[in-house]
Design an enzyme around this catalytic site. Structure first.
Site, mmCIF file in Angstrom:
data_model
loop_
_atom_site.group_PDB
_atom_site.id
_atom_site.type_symbol
_atom_site.label_atom_id
_atom_site.label_comp_id
_atom_site.label_asym_id
_atom_site.label_seq_id
_atom_site.Cartn_x
_atom_site.Cartn_y
_atom_site.Cartn_z
ATOM 1 N N LYS A 11 0.450 -1.131 0.447
ATOM 2 C CA LYS A 11 -0.231 -0.004 0.255
ATOM 3 C C LYS A 11 0.983 1.593 -0.058
ATOM 4 O O LYS A 11 2.382 0.939 0.439
ATOM 5 C CB LYS A 11 -0.852 -0.041 1.028
ATOM 6 C CG LYS A 11 -2.206 -1.472 1.091
ATOM 7 C CD LYS A 11 -3.015 -1.033 2.450
ATOM 8 C CE LYS A 11 -4.058 -2.612 2.089
ATOM 9 N NZ LYS A 11 -5.033 -2.093 3.392
ATOM 10 N N TYR A 51 -12.763 -2.093 -4.134
ATOM 11 C CA TYR A 51 -12.951 -1.885 -2.587
ATOM 12 C C TYR A 51 -14.623 -1.969 -2.953
ATOM 13 O O TYR A 51 -14.834 -1.349 -1.422
ATOM 14 C CB TYR A 51 -12.374 -1.301 -1.562
ATOM 15 C CG TYR A 51 -11.399 -0.801 -0.960
ATOM 16 C CD1 TYR A 51 -10.878 -2.676 -0.329
ATOM 17 C CD2 TYR A 51 -9.736 -0.657 -1.180
ATOM 18 C CE1 TYR A 51 -9.728 -3.152 0.249
ATOM 19 C CE2 TYR A 51 -8.790 -0.994 -1.017
ATOM 20 C CZ TYR A 51 -8.423 -2.551 -0.457
ATOM 21 O OH TYR A 51 -6.932 -2.776 0.006
ATOM 22 N N ASN A 114 -1.970 0.562 6.779
ATOM 23 C CA ASN A 114 -1.810 -1.201 7.391
ATOM 24 C C ASN A 114 -0.511 -1.857 6.156
ATOM 25 O O ASN A 114 -0.421 -2.934 6.410
ATOM 26 C CB ASN A 114 -2.653 -1.915 8.059
ATOM 27 C CG ASN A 114 -3.683 -2.384 6.783
ATOM 28 O OD1 ASN A 114 -4.190 -1.787 6.052
ATOM 29 N ND2 ASN A 114 -4.392 -2.869 7.104
ATOM 30 N N HIS A 117 -2.130 -5.638 1.315
ATOM 31 C CA HIS A 117 -3.583 -5.940 1.670
ATOM 32 C C HIS A 117 -3.159 -7.961 1.001
ATOM 33 O O HIS A 117 -2.011 -7.669 0.259
ATOM 34 C CB HIS A 117 -3.775 -5.356 0.158
ATOM 35 C CG HIS A 117 -5.214 -6.398 -0.047
ATOM 36 N ND1 HIS A 117 -6.699 -6.528 0.261
ATOM 37 C CD2 HIS A 117 -5.064 -6.979 -1.375
ATOM 38 C CE1 HIS A 117 -7.638 -7.308 -0.382
ATOM 39 N NE2 HIS A 117 -6.160 -7.707 -1.183
ATOM 40 N N GLU A 128 -9.550 -10.271 -7.721
ATOM 41 C CA GLU A 128 -8.191 -9.611 -7.878
ATOM 42 C C GLU A 128 -7.446 -9.653 -8.917
ATOM 43 O O GLU A 128 -7.039 -8.325 -9.029
ATOM 44 C CB GLU A 128 -7.733 -9.211 -5.935
ATOM 45 C CG GLU A 128 -9.487 -8.734 -5.103
ATOM 46 C CD GLU A 128 -8.721 -9.283 -3.763
ATOM 47 O OE1 GLU A 128 -7.401 -9.328 -3.393
ATOM 48 O OE2 GLU A 128 -9.775 -9.148 -2.802
HETATM 49 P P1 RTP Z 1 -6.812 -6.076 3.079
HETATM 50 O O1 RTP Z 1 -8.049 -5.978 2.739
HETATM 51 O O2 RTP Z 1 -6.860 -4.618 2.890
HETATM 52 O O3 RTP Z 1 -6.469 -7.022 2.924
HETATM 53 O O4 RTP Z 1 -7.099 -6.249 4.985
HETATM 54 P P2 RTP Z 1 -8.485 -6.742 5.472
HETATM 55 O O5 RTP Z 1 -8.916 -7.655 4.684
HETATM 56 O O6 RTP Z 1 -7.253 -7.111 6.441
HETATM 57 O O7 RTP Z 1 -9.648 -5.938 5.891
HETATM 58 P P3 RTP Z 1 -10.514 -6.124 4.990
HETATM 59 O O8 RTP Z 1 -11.657 -5.786 5.980
HETATM 60 O O9 RTP Z 1 -10.873 -6.378 3.770
HETATM 61 O O10 RTP Z 1 -10.328 -4.029 5.098
HETATM 62 C C1 RTP Z 1 -9.717 -3.524 4.150
HETATM 63 C C2 RTP Z 1 -9.096 -2.824 4.415
HETATM 64 O O11 RTP Z 1 -10.444 -1.423 5.229
HETATM 65 C C3 RTP Z 1 -9.135 -0.350 6.103
HETATM 66 N N1 RTP Z 1 -10.012 -0.788 7.334
HETATM 67 N N2 RTP Z 1 -10.414 -0.516 8.300
HETATM 68 N N3 RTP Z 1 -11.120 1.679 10.152
HETATM 69 C C4 RTP Z 1 -11.627 0.812 10.204
HETATM 70 O O12 RTP Z 1 -12.250 0.150 11.048
HETATM 71 C C5 RTP Z 1 -10.826 -0.642 8.933
HETATM 72 N N4 RTP Z 1 -11.961 -1.461 8.782
HETATM 73 C C6 RTP Z 1 -10.445 -2.450 8.183
HETATM 74 C C7 RTP Z 1 -8.271 -1.489 6.839
HETATM 75 O O13 RTP Z 1 -6.701 -0.944 6.111
HETATM 76 C C8 RTP Z 1 -7.981 -2.559 6.011
HETATM 77 O O14 RTP Z 1 -7.144 -3.385 5.558
HETATM 78 MG MG MG Z 2 -10.005 -7.627 3.403
#
Ligand code: RTP
Ligand code: MG
Length: 143
Positions: A11, A51, A114, A117, A128
């Site tokens: 990222k 997203y 973070n 991804h 994706e």
């Molecule tokens: P990613 O898709 O980026 O690999 O991350 P992930 O599966 O661990 O998390 P996801 O639920 O898919 O969320 C995508 C990205 O959104 C941001 N996020 N912010 N502020 C919050 O509560 C929150 N929750 C998610 C994060 O940057 C996350 O990587």
């Molecule tokens: Mg995710």
């Protein structure tokens, strides 16, 4: 064990901090092979499309703003159980909760920024990969 392909993003925060090589090292050390790779700077539309599943979430606007804030590296990783293996070395979404030695624990500052991804399922990985790469851009290993 099944050989799978998964999709990875380094990222904008991690690219800005010059962590591309260190994160690629984590992939290769874990036995994941990089079979496609490029740098892109997402448009608003590209980030929103990628997203789309989160479009109703409260953090969506901030997520799109962050993901368009600078260039990213996109990769296809191949290896045994690649989807889960990649998620394991990424660590939890919130770096404060990520296990020691994971990419997010070592390179990320916050849940919003973070570092990386990883696809969360084989179905997501397929969608994706296709979002960013044509079939001709994938280079499975021949040796
Ligand atoms: P990613 O898709 O980026 O690999 O991350 P992930 O599966 O661990 O998390 P996801 O639920 O898919 O969320 C995508 C990205 O959104 C941001 N996020 N912010 N502020 C919050 O509560 C929150 N929750 C998610 C994060 O940057 C996350 O990587
Ligand atoms: Mg995710």
């Amino acid at each position: 064990m099944a050989i799978e392909r998964t999709f990875s993003i380094i990222k904008p925060d991690a690219v800005a901090k010059n962590h591309i090589g260190a994160i690629y090292n984590r992939f290769e050390t874990a036995g994941l092979k990089i079979i496609a790779s490029k740098m892109v700077h997402l448009s608003q539309e590209q980030a929103e499309g990628f997203y789309a599943e989160h479009s109703e979430r409260p953090f969506f606007g901030a997520l799109v703003a962050f993901m368009t804030s600078g260039p990213i590296m996109v990769q296809v990783l191949e290896g045994e159980n690649a989807v889960l293996a990649h998620r394991e070395i990424l660590g939890a979404t919130n770096p404060a909760e990520a296990a020691e030695g994971t990419i997010r624990a070592d390179f990320a500052e916050s849940i919003d920024e973070n570092a990386a991804h990883g696809s969360d399922s084989l179905a997501s990985a397929e969608r994706e990969v296709a979002y960013f790469f044509s079939a001709e851009e994938l280079c499975p290993r021949t040796r």
